[in-house]
Design a protein around this motif. Structure first.
Motif: not given
Lengths: 121, 121
Positions: B54, B97-98, B100-101, B104-105
């Motif tokens: 990503q 963003q990838a 950051k995502d 979050t996980i």
């Protein structure tokens, strides 16, 4: 029979290739006492970097000082990455006289150490 | 004059080679909360391992779980080694963003994290 043999041979071959990819990584983080001088630290860096010439089990070696902007290094300033073919390499390295001599040089200046080893996926 | 030019060219060439060797390594150690399930941890491992697809700035990626016999890992169980060409690569990665995502996980299961970056010598 030939088909079974061919399957066996290709299984063994693929297995060998997969094993060859699985380097054994030995990650060593160091921090030094406040009273360790720049000279002490340079001596330690050089002694560590001299180990690959003294210990054949070391396949690859690199190191550097912390440049992370994230402030999550818990005080560690140095990272050394020592690569062995497999765990047997580490088992040669740890009790090796050259490694012991290095630890003798390191000890008086050492504040903290972290060691984590992994088989690279 | 030709001699000076030759010296300059060989200096620049050698310098380029040396630079190409200086990978920027981003070392991330993780430990997980007691209530994190095996499923939670597998999900995190897979999410981290999906980042190279990503985020183009990632040049190399590997990871593994601690197998050190020395007991000096300070509770960390996972080591991830992310390689960038240079610090600019990290600066693309961190706010991506990838990434950051992924954080979050990770967050709900995260007990502790250590990050150290170095330019490989």
């Amino acid at each position: 029979m030939m088909k079974t043999l061919a399957a066996l041979v290709s299984f063994l071959f693929l297995n060998t290739l997969a094993m060859a990819d699985s380097e054994f990584r030995h990650v060593v983080l160091l921090s030094f006492k406040e009273d360790a001088t720049a000279e002490d630290i340079t001596k330690i860096e050089k002694a560590f970097a001299a180990l690959p010439d003294q210990i054949e089990a070391i396949q690859d070696f690199e190191w550097g000082t912390n440049v992370s902007p994230e402030g999550k290094a818990k005080g560690f300033t140095h990272c050394f990455l020592v690569t062995f073919k497999d765990k047997a390499g580490l088992e040669v390295y740890l009790p090796h006289q050259a490694h012991k001599d290095f630890v003798t040089i390191l000890k008086p200046s050492l504040e903290d150490v972290l060691v984590i080893d992994y088989v690279a996926k």
